[in-house]
Design a protein around this motif. Structure first.
Motif, PDB file in Angstrom:
ATOM      1  N   TYR A  82       0.785  -1.313   0.005  1.00  0.00           N
ATOM      2  CA  TYR A  82       0.065   0.208  -0.048  1.00  0.00           C
ATOM      3  C   TYR A  82       0.761   1.296   0.012  1.00  0.00           C
ATOM      4  O   TYR A  82       0.393   2.541   0.037  1.00  0.00           O
ATOM      5  N   ARG A  86       6.178  -0.918   6.333  1.00  0.00           N
ATOM      6  CA  ARG A  86       5.850  -2.421   6.544  1.00  0.00           C
ATOM      7  C   ARG A  86       5.476  -2.381   8.168  1.00  0.00           C
ATOM      8  O   ARG A  86       5.945  -1.868   8.727  1.00  0.00           O
ATOM      9  N   ARG A  87       4.652  -3.304   8.439  1.00  0.00           N
ATOM     10  CA  ARG A  87       4.093  -3.622  10.060  1.00  0.00           C
ATOM     11  C   ARG A  87       4.083  -4.928  10.184  1.00  0.00           C
ATOM     12  O   ARG A  87       3.945  -5.852   9.404  1.00  0.00           O
ATOM     13  N   TYR A  88       4.153  -5.343  11.419  1.00  0.00           N
ATOM     14  CA  TYR A  88       4.405  -6.573  11.875  1.00  0.00           C
ATOM     15  C   TYR A  88       3.603  -7.016  13.076  1.00  0.00           C
ATOM     16  O   TYR A  88       3.034  -6.299  13.623  1.00  0.00           O
ATOM     17  N   ILE A 106      -4.982  -1.082  12.055  1.00  0.00           N
ATOM     18  CA  ILE A 106      -5.336  -2.438  11.783  1.00  0.00           C
ATOM     19  C   ILE A 106      -6.103  -3.222  13.159  1.00  0.00           C
ATOM     20  O   ILE A 106      -5.378  -3.172  14.011  1.00  0.00           O
TER      21      ILE A 106
ATOM     22  N   LEU B  35       7.503  -6.790  20.276  1.00  0.00           N
ATOM     23  CA  LEU B  35       6.319  -7.082  19.342  1.00  0.00           C
ATOM     24  C   LEU B  35       5.439  -7.713  19.886  1.00  0.00           C
ATOM     25  O   LEU B  35       4.287  -7.538  19.684  1.00  0.00           O
ATOM     26  N   SER B  38       2.896  -6.356  22.102  1.00  0.00           N
ATOM     27  CA  SER B  38       2.185  -4.953  21.561  1.00  0.00           C
ATOM     28  C   SER B  38       0.827  -5.484  20.734  1.00  0.00           C
ATOM     29  O   SER B  38       0.944  -6.548  20.216  1.00  0.00           O
ATOM     30  N   ASN B  40      -0.834  -3.349  18.532  1.00  0.00           N
ATOM     31  CA  ASN B  40      -1.274  -2.472  17.531  1.00  0.00           C
ATOM     32  C   ASN B  40      -0.250  -2.453  15.938  1.00  0.00           C
ATOM     33  O   ASN B  40      -0.009  -1.662  15.250  1.00  0.00           O
ATOM     34  N   HIS B  41       0.203  -3.786  15.708  1.00  0.00           N
ATOM     35  CA  HIS B  41       0.800  -3.929  14.513  1.00  0.00           C
ATOM     36  C   HIS B  41       1.930  -2.688  14.163  1.00  0.00           C
ATOM     37  O   HIS B  41       1.768  -2.377  13.309  1.00  0.00           O
ATOM     38  N   PRO B  42       2.945  -2.815  15.026  1.00  0.00           N
ATOM     39  CA  PRO B  42       3.865  -1.648  14.785  1.00  0.00           C
ATOM     40  C   PRO B  42       4.839  -1.855  13.744  1.00  0.00           C
ATOM     41  O   PRO B  42       4.882  -3.051  13.045  1.00  0.00           O
ATOM     42  N   SER B  43       5.366  -0.940  13.459  1.00  0.00           N
ATOM     43  CA  SER B  43       6.389  -0.807  12.186  1.00  0.00           C
ATOM     44  C   SER B  43       7.780  -0.860  12.805  1.00  0.00           C
ATOM     45  O   SER B  43       7.911  -1.110  14.104  1.00  0.00           O
ATOM     46  N   ALA B  44       8.794  -1.216  12.214  1.00  0.00           N
ATOM     47  CA  ALA B  44      10.018  -1.561  12.649  1.00  0.00           C
ATOM     48  C   ALA B  44      10.734  -0.195  13.407  1.00  0.00           C
ATOM     49  O   ALA B  44      11.278  -0.277  14.604  1.00  0.00           O
ATOM     50  N   VAL B  79       2.199  -7.537   8.046  1.00  0.00           N
ATOM     51  CA  VAL B  79       0.733  -7.037   7.714  1.00  0.00           C
ATOM     52  C   VAL B  79       0.702  -5.483   7.196  1.00  0.00           C
ATOM     53  O   VAL B  79       1.792  -5.144   7.319  1.00  0.00           O
ATOM     54  N   GLY B  80      -0.401  -5.212   6.537  1.00  0.00           N
ATOM     55  CA  GLY B  80      -0.409  -4.045   6.206  1.00  0.00           C
ATOM     56  C   GLY B  80       0.606  -3.609   4.787  1.00  0.00           C
ATOM     57  O   GLY B  80       0.563  -4.535   3.882  1.00  0.00           O
TER      58      GLY B  80
END
Lengths: 146, 146
Positions: A82, A86-88, A106, B35, B38, B40-44, B79-80
């Motif tokens: 998108y 990038r998210r994890y 999300i 990670l 958490s 909320n699906h964080p970014s790096a 994700v995302g």
DNA sequence: TCCTGTATAAGAATTATTCTTAAAAAAGAA
DNA sequence: TTCTTTTTTAAGAATAATTCTTATACAGGA
């Protein structure tokens, strides 16, 4: 969409642009034609490369800007990456997502039913399917209350 | 996952690392703890910021590398935004996708059934849902035959 | 045709992510 | 332990995707 003739598609395109107050420029026409004539979900760069030989003064920035504009008015859609960071997700169990179109939040939810969706025949025959995910999109609670 | 205690999660983590021949380093432990704690699906970048105050010599590159490693062995998921280039789809009608995990090819398929999936109550109550898409993942025909 | 707002090209800037390299840490062997 | 080998890391440079800035060009309406 793919069934229409070029002419009809162009008229439809012109109409939609007008409805959103967008000028119908050669660049916009070219980008829309290139995308709607393709089946492989191209990137901005690919569209640019396809066009630039016949349209040497076209700039990559215009392609990006134009595609963003089109997506914004719902004329096209963004798929795959998108363009967001990038998210994890630490949760490797089957689960599904809601994604807010405005703030990109999300939200997880579980649904054994969705995790058991039947693989369509057309895929089953050709590919090895290792997973499925269902993504609902819309506006989240916080964005709605603004 | 979120039900487990920290201790158990850590032992599980250590075991999985070992199985994949990965050393269990302080950096990897820190990134995994951050990670998995958490929601909320964080970014790096977000994970990095959360850790760096207690771990000042940590580098952002290590966070990226570590997360990629974890995703590779299936310990976490991406994700995302997939960190891939943005791609565009001229088809605005409801339809669904298969995505090849190896070459990122996206294949469309239609399924009125999938387009009519019932919105789960938990979402229905809070959000305005404007669409749903089903994404199957796996290996495409071409990648299978190599 | 002219006018006004909109769109564009060019290239600089920004941001996310990866690469390079030398040093540090871990594992394994003696 | 100590030595050796392999893996991992930090630092910062490099790359690649996307957006921004600005001056110019164009589209559509009067």
């Amino acid at each position: 969409m793919h069934k229409q003739h070029k002419k009809e598609r162009f008229e439809e395109f012109r109409k939609i642009c007008r409805e959103h107050g967008l000028n119908v420029t050669p660049q916009r026409i070219a980008v829309y034609e290139a995308l709607s004539g393709s089946k492989n979900h191209p990137s901005a760069e690919e569209i640019f490369r396809r066009l630039v030989s016949n349209f040497p003064e076209l700039s990559i920035d215009t392609v990006y800007r134009t595609l963003n504009t089109f997506a914004h008015i719902g004329l096209i859609r963004i798929v795959g990456g998108y363009g967001e960071v990038r998210r994890y997700d630490p949760d490797t169990q089957p689960h599904h997502h809601f994604r807010c179109l405005k703030c990109s939040r999300i939200v997880d939810f579980e649904s054994p039913e969705f995790s058991r969706l039947k693989v369509p025949d057309v895929l089953q025959r050709k590919c090895r399917i290792t997973g499925v995910k269902v993504v609902f999109e819309g506006l989240c609670e916080e964005c709605l209350s603004r």
